[in-house]
Scaffold this motif. Structure first.
Motif, PDB file in Angstrom:
ATOM      1  N   LEU A 102      21.648   4.024 -18.674  1.00 61.19           N
ATOM      2  CA  LEU A 102      21.054   5.184 -19.336  1.00 61.19           C
ATOM      3  C   LEU A 102      19.548   5.022 -19.554  1.00 61.19           C
ATOM      4  CD1 LEU A 102      23.837   5.948 -21.958  1.00 61.19           C
ATOM      5  CD2 LEU A 102      23.363   7.160 -19.839  1.00 61.19           C
ATOM      6  N   LEU A 103      19.123   3.832 -19.936  1.00 61.74           N
ATOM      7  CA  LEU A 103      17.682   3.619 -20.132  1.00 61.74           C
ATOM      8  C   LEU A 103      16.918   3.728 -18.818  1.00 61.74           C
ATOM      9  CD1 LEU A 103      17.662   0.662 -22.696  1.00 61.74           C
ATOM     10  CD2 LEU A 103      17.336   3.099 -23.128  1.00 61.74           C
ATOM     11  N   ALA A 104      17.494   3.198 -17.755  1.00 60.42           N
ATOM     12  CA  ALA A 104      16.842   3.290 -16.447  1.00 60.42           C
ATOM     13  C   ALA A 104      16.804   4.742 -15.975  1.00 60.42           C
ATOM     14  CB  ALA A 104      17.577   2.423 -15.435  1.00 60.42           C
ATOM     15  N   ARG A 105      17.830   5.505 -16.305  1.00 58.31           N
ATOM     16  CA  ARG A 105      17.851   6.920 -15.902  1.00 58.31           C
ATOM     17  C   ARG A 105      16.719   7.684 -16.577  1.00 58.31           C
ATOM     18  NH1 ARG A 105      22.018  10.829 -14.186  1.00 58.31           N
ATOM     19  NH2 ARG A 105      21.248  12.866 -14.814  1.00 58.31           N
ATOM     20  N   ARG A 106      16.484   7.390 -17.858  1.00 61.56           N
ATOM     21  CA  ARG A 106      15.357   8.043 -18.546  1.00 61.56           C
ATOM     22  C   ARG A 106      14.035   7.694 -17.858  1.00 61.56           C
ATOM     23  NH1 ARG A 106      17.261   6.259 -24.405  1.00 61.56           N
ATOM     24  NH2 ARG A 106      19.097   7.573 -24.557  1.00 61.56           N
ATOM     25  N   SER A 107      13.896   6.448 -17.486  1.00 59.38           N
ATOM     26  CA  SER A 107      12.683   6.018 -16.799  1.00 59.38           C
ATOM     27  C   SER A 107      12.550   6.720 -15.448  1.00 59.38           C
ATOM     28  CB  SER A 107      12.707   4.508 -16.613  1.00 59.38           C
ATOM     29  OG  SER A 107      11.623   4.090 -15.825  1.00 59.38           O
ATOM     30  N   PHE A 108      13.667   6.833 -14.716  1.00 56.17           N
ATOM     31  CA  PHE A 108      13.645   7.523 -13.420  1.00 56.17           C
ATOM     32  C   PHE A 108      13.274   8.991 -13.595  1.00 56.17           C
ATOM     33  CE2 PHE A 108      17.008   4.419 -11.656  1.00 56.17           C
ATOM     34  CZ  PHE A 108      16.024   3.542 -11.242  1.00 56.17           C
ATOM     35  N   GLN A 146      11.487  10.331 -16.031  1.00 53.19           N
ATOM     36  CA  GLN A 146      10.069  10.420 -16.389  1.00 53.19           C
ATOM     37  C   GLN A 146       9.192  10.205 -15.157  1.00 53.19           C
ATOM     38  OE1 GLN A 146       8.838   7.495 -19.224  1.00 53.19           O
ATOM     39  NE2 GLN A 146       6.807   8.362 -19.474  1.00 53.19           N
ATOM     40  N   GLN A 147       9.549   9.230 -14.343  1.00 55.62           N
ATOM     41  CA  GLN A 147       8.792   8.967 -13.125  1.00 55.62           C
ATOM     42  C   GLN A 147       8.898  10.155 -12.167  1.00 55.62           C
ATOM     43  OE1 GLN A 147      10.200   5.540 -10.992  1.00 55.62           O
ATOM     44  NE2 GLN A 147       8.338   5.359  -9.789  1.00 55.62           N
ATOM     45  N   HIS A 148      10.070  10.771 -12.092  1.00 59.94           N
ATOM     46  CA  HIS A 148      10.260  11.944 -11.238  1.00 59.94           C
ATOM     47  C   HIS A 148       9.367  13.086 -11.701  1.00 59.94           C
ATOM     48  CE1 HIS A 148      12.322  15.681  -9.977  1.00 59.94           C
ATOM     49  NE2 HIS A 148      12.482  15.009  -8.851  1.00 59.94           N
ATOM     50  N   THR A 184       6.384  14.678  -9.518  1.00 59.74           N
ATOM     51  CA  THR A 184       6.441  16.104  -9.202  1.00 59.74           C
ATOM     52  C   THR A 184       5.138  16.786  -9.604  1.00 59.74           C
ATOM     53  OG1 THR A 184       8.834  16.099  -9.546  1.00 59.74           O
ATOM     54  CG2 THR A 184       7.730  18.233  -9.599  1.00 59.74           C
ATOM     55  N   GLU A 185       4.619  16.410 -10.772  1.00 57.63           N
ATOM     56  CA  GLU A 185       3.348  16.970 -11.228  1.00 57.63           C
ATOM     57  C   GLU A 185       2.212  16.584 -10.275  1.00 57.63           C
ATOM     58  OE1 GLU A 185       0.512  16.021 -14.967  1.00 57.63           O
ATOM     59  OE2 GLU A 185       2.591  16.551 -15.455  1.00 57.63           O
ATOM     60  N   GLU A 186       2.203  15.327  -9.854  1.00 57.34           N
ATOM     61  CA  GLU A 186       1.170  14.874  -8.919  1.00 57.34           C
ATOM     62  C   GLU A 186       1.298  15.592  -7.575  1.00 57.34           C
ATOM     63  OE1 GLU A 186      -0.514  10.783  -6.837  1.00 57.34           O
ATOM     64  OE2 GLU A 186       1.228  10.687  -8.169  1.00 57.34           O
TER      65      GLU A 186
END
Length: 110
Positions: free
Chosen positions: A38-44, A46-48, A52-54
Motif C-alpha cells: 500500500l505504501l509503494a502504491r501511494r508512491s507510484f 504520486q510519481q504517476h 503526467t503533469e510533466e
C-alpha cells in the motif's frame, strides 16, 4: 507414555498455530510495507501524477514550438516572425524603433 503423547500433540498444535500466525503476519506486513504494498502504491500514484503533469507541460511546449516552426516554414513566411528573428540574429533595430537599454541584474548597485 500417554503424557508424552499429550505434550507432543499440544506442542504440534501450538507450533502449527504459531507458524500459521507468522505466515499471515508476514503476508500482512508485505502487503502494507512491501515492494508492491500500500505504501509503494501511494508512491507510484504520486510519481504517476508528477510524470503526467510533466508530460502535459512538454506537450504544450512542443505545440508552441511546432506553431513557431509552422510560422517560419518556407511555404508560408510570417512577416512579423521573420522580422523578429532577423533583428535577434543580426542585433539590429529599425530607425523608428524606440530602444530601452537595461543594466544587467548583477551590475546594478544595491
Amino acid at each position: 507414555m500417554i503424557i508424552r503423547t499429550r505434550w507432543r500433540s499440544f506442542f504440534q498444535t501450538v507450533t502449527l498455530h504459531l507458524g500459521a500466525a507468522a505466515l499471515v503476519g508476514y503476508f500482512a506486513f508485505q502487503g502494507y510495507n512491501g515492494q508492491y504494498g500500500l505504501l509503494a502504491r501511494r508512491s507510484f500514484e504520486q510519481q504517476h501524477a508528477e510524470l503526467t503533469e510533466e508530460r502535459d507541460r512538454l506537450h504544450a511546449q512542443r505545440a508552441a514550438l511546432q506553431a513557431k516552426v509552422r510560422l517560419m516554414s518556407p511555404d508560408l513566411v510570417d512577416a512579423d516572425m521573420l522580422d523578429e528573428q532577423a533583428r535577434a540574429l543580426l542585433n539590429l533595430v529599425h530607425p523608428k524603433d524606440l530602444v530601452l537599454l537595461r543594466v544587467p541584474d548583477a551590475a546594478q548597485p544595491r
